[in-house]
Design a protein around this motif. Structure first.
Motif, PDB file in Angstrom:
ATOM      1  N   ASN A  98      64.503   7.270  55.856  1.00 36.22           N
ATOM      2  CA  ASN A  98      65.515   6.595  55.062  1.00 36.22           C
ATOM      3  C   ASN A  98      66.239   5.598  55.975  1.00 36.22           C
ATOM      4  O   ASN A  98      66.737   5.987  57.026  1.00 36.22           O
ATOM      5  N   PHE A  99      66.278   4.337  55.584  1.00 36.87           N
ATOM      6  CA  PHE A  99      66.904   3.315  56.417  1.00 36.87           C
ATOM      7  C   PHE A  99      68.357   3.048  56.046  1.00 36.87           C
ATOM      8  O   PHE A  99      69.021   2.247  56.703  1.00 36.87           O
ATOM      9  N   SER A 100      68.868   3.712  55.041  1.00 39.24           N
ATOM     10  CA  SER A 100      70.265   3.554  54.675  1.00 39.24           C
ATOM     11  C   SER A 100      71.154   3.886  55.872  1.00 39.24           C
ATOM     12  O   SER A 100      71.001   4.934  56.512  1.00 39.24           O
ATOM     13  N   LEU A 101      72.100   3.001  56.177  1.00 40.65           N
ATOM     14  CA  LEU A 101      73.000   3.249  57.300  1.00 40.65           C
ATOM     15  C   LEU A 101      73.825   4.506  57.036  1.00 40.65           C
ATOM     16  O   LEU A 101      74.049   5.316  57.942  1.00 40.65           O
ATOM     17  N   GLY A 102      74.262   4.688  55.776  1.00 39.98           N
ATOM     18  CA  GLY A 102      75.024   5.877  55.420  1.00 39.98           C
ATOM     19  C   GLY A 102      74.221   7.151  55.552  1.00 39.98           C
ATOM     20  O   GLY A 102      74.735   8.175  56.018  1.00 39.98           O
ATOM     21  N   VAL A 103      72.958   7.116  55.153  1.00 38.61           N
ATOM     22  CA  VAL A 103      72.113   8.303  55.267  1.00 38.61           C
ATOM     23  C   VAL A 103      71.895   8.675  56.724  1.00 38.61           C
ATOM     24  O   VAL A 103      71.894   9.863  57.082  1.00 38.61           O
ATOM     25  N   LYS A 197      77.018  16.114  50.911  1.00 40.22           N
ATOM     26  CA  LYS A 197      76.173  15.370  49.966  1.00 40.22           C
ATOM     27  C   LYS A 197      76.216  13.884  50.279  1.00 40.22           C
ATOM     28  O   LYS A 197      77.261  13.345  50.645  1.00 40.22           O
ATOM     29  N   HIS A 198      75.050  13.247  50.143  1.00 39.65           N
ATOM     30  CA  HIS A 198      74.983  11.790  50.177  1.00 39.65           C
ATOM     31  C   HIS A 198      74.400  11.319  48.856  1.00 39.65           C
ATOM     32  O   HIS A 198      73.343  11.789  48.429  1.00 39.65           O
ATOM     33  N   THR A 199      75.091  10.375  48.216  1.00 39.38           N
ATOM     34  CA  THR A 199      74.641   9.819  46.940  1.00 39.38           C
ATOM     35  C   THR A 199      74.478   8.314  47.084  1.00 39.38           C
ATOM     36  O   THR A 199      75.437   7.605  47.421  1.00 39.38           O
ATOM     37  N   ALA A 200      73.278   7.842  46.864  1.00 35.36           N
ATOM     38  CA  ALA A 200      73.027   6.396  46.869  1.00 35.36           C
ATOM     39  C   ALA A 200      73.373   5.833  45.491  1.00 35.36           C
ATOM     40  O   ALA A 200      72.982   6.401  44.469  1.00 35.36           O
ATOM     41  N   HIS A 201      74.098   4.723  45.473  1.00 32.83           N
ATOM     42  CA  HIS A 201      74.448   4.097  44.196  1.00 32.83           C
ATOM     43  C   HIS A 201      73.390   3.087  43.752  1.00 32.83           C
ATOM     44  O   HIS A 201      73.290   2.780  42.561  1.00 32.83           O
ATOM     45  N   ARG A 203      69.618   0.701  45.524  1.00 29.18           N
ATOM     46  CA  ARG A 203      68.654   0.578  46.620  1.00 29.18           C
ATOM     47  C   ARG A 203      69.111  -0.386  47.710  1.00 29.18           C
ATOM     48  O   ARG A 203      68.452  -0.516  48.740  1.00 29.18           O
ATOM     49  N   GLU A 204      70.214  -1.057  47.491  1.00 29.41           N
ATOM     50  CA  GLU A 204      70.619  -2.103  48.431  1.00 29.41           C
ATOM     51  C   GLU A 204      70.866  -1.564  49.833  1.00 29.41           C
ATOM     52  O   GLU A 204      70.549  -2.216  50.827  1.00 29.41           O
ATOM     53  N   GLY A 205      71.424  -0.343  49.925  1.00 28.83           N
ATOM     54  CA  GLY A 205      71.686   0.243  51.235  1.00 28.83           C
ATOM     55  C   GLY A 205      70.417   0.495  52.023  1.00 28.83           C
ATOM     56  O   GLY A 205      70.391   0.307  53.247  1.00 28.83           O
ATOM     57  N   PHE A 206      69.342   0.928  51.334  1.00 30.64           N
ATOM     58  CA  PHE A 206      68.060   1.152  52.006  1.00 30.64           C
ATOM     59  C   PHE A 206      67.499  -0.178  52.524  1.00 30.64           C
ATOM     60  O   PHE A 206      67.002  -0.268  53.649  1.00 30.64           O
ATOM     61  N   ALA A 207      67.578  -1.207  51.679  1.00 32.37           N
ATOM     62  CA  ALA A 207      67.040  -2.514  52.044  1.00 32.37           C
ATOM     63  C   ALA A 207      67.816  -3.130  53.202  1.00 32.37           C
ATOM     64  O   ALA A 207      67.230  -3.676  54.149  1.00 32.37           O
ATOM     65  N   LEU A 208      69.139  -3.035  53.160  1.00 32.22           N
ATOM     66  CA  LEU A 208      69.963  -3.587  54.229  1.00 32.22           C
ATOM     67  C   LEU A 208      69.635  -2.925  55.564  1.00 32.22           C
ATOM     68  O   LEU A 208      69.480  -3.598  56.591  1.00 32.22           O
ATOM     69  N   GLY A 209      69.507  -1.600  55.568  1.00 28.27           N
ATOM     70  CA  GLY A 209      69.183  -0.885  56.798  1.00 28.27           C
ATOM     71  C   GLY A 209      67.849  -1.309  57.373  1.00 28.27           C
ATOM     72  O   GLY A 209      67.703  -1.444  58.599  1.00 28.27           O
TER      73      GLY A 209
END
Length: 233
Positions: A98-103, A197-201, A203-209
């Protein structure tokens, strides 16, 4: 920076949008019907393709001296081979479930909590992940990474989908329309429960990471992780 996209589905299109907004160029969109690739014009590649294509994409990029960011899951039986090929070709490669910075911050929180909980045997850990119905692998690569984070800090010996033995972490995988991704780690005892818990709102976070990782890896050599990108090592 000239970016090639391996896989041009929903994630590929989102990465394209983020990359263009950050003043990068998309010079190739490589999908199942692509027959020729001009590697000479590519600075870095980002792979969000299919499990049965990811390893070959990695191999092609390493042989052609193209740094690669891989977010495709479900192919990790070949991960060590990918690492070997990268080193043999003095390449550069990042895989992340997972490339999300938050994840990736959530991964660190998960490991820290597991370390604190390791000696509290009255708590039993379990995990749940929810994704969109188009996701092919279950449990998700993110859930597996979370489980491995707990295993590394506790006496758990492994994980299993749904029903698990006493020394294994049970992971429940749900598929619901239009759900970008939710991951929950539970510690349950007879007297209370602890949950992160982590909740993605979206896909933008994955793409940005993924784009941030591509910017970071340019001109580097070696096998890296998002810990390196975020300076969390």
């Amino acid at each position: 920076m000239n970016i090639a996209l391996f896989g041009y589905g929903k994630m590929g299109k989102m990465i394209e949008q983020i990359a263009l907004n950050r003043n990068h160029n998309i010079v190739a969109k490589i999908d199942v019907d692509t027959t020729e690739i001009n590697f000479s014009e590519i600075d870095v590649a980002i792979d969000f393709s299919m499990p049965n294509a990811a390893f070959n994409n990695i191999k092609m990029c390493m042989v052609n001296n193209i740094p690669l960011i891989c977010g495709t899951t479900g192919w990790l039986e070949d991960y060590e081979n990918a690492v070997r090929i990268c080193k043999e070709n003095n390449g550069a490669f990042i895989y992340a479930s997972n490339f999300s910075l938050g994840v990736n911050l959530f991964f660190e929180l998960n490991s820290y909590l597991a370390k604190m909980m390791g000696n509290l045997k009255q708590y039993q850990v379990s995990m749940e992940e929810i994704h969109h119905t188009q996701k092919l692998d279950a449990p998700s690569g993110t859930a597996i990474t979370l489980a491995e984070g707990v295993i590394n800090e506790t006496d758990y010996s492994g994980w299993k989908l749904d029903t698990a033995n006493a020394n294994e972490i049970p992971i429940t995988a749900k598929r619901i329309n239009d759900t970008p991704g939710t991951h929950t780690v539970n510690y349950n005892s007879e007297v209370d429960s602890i949950e992160i818990k982590h909740t993605a709102h979206n896909r933008e976070g994955f793409a940005l990471g993924a784009v941030v990782a591509a910017e970071w890896i340019l001109d580097k050599k070696g096998v890296f992780t998002m810990k390196d990108v975020l300076n969390l090592s």
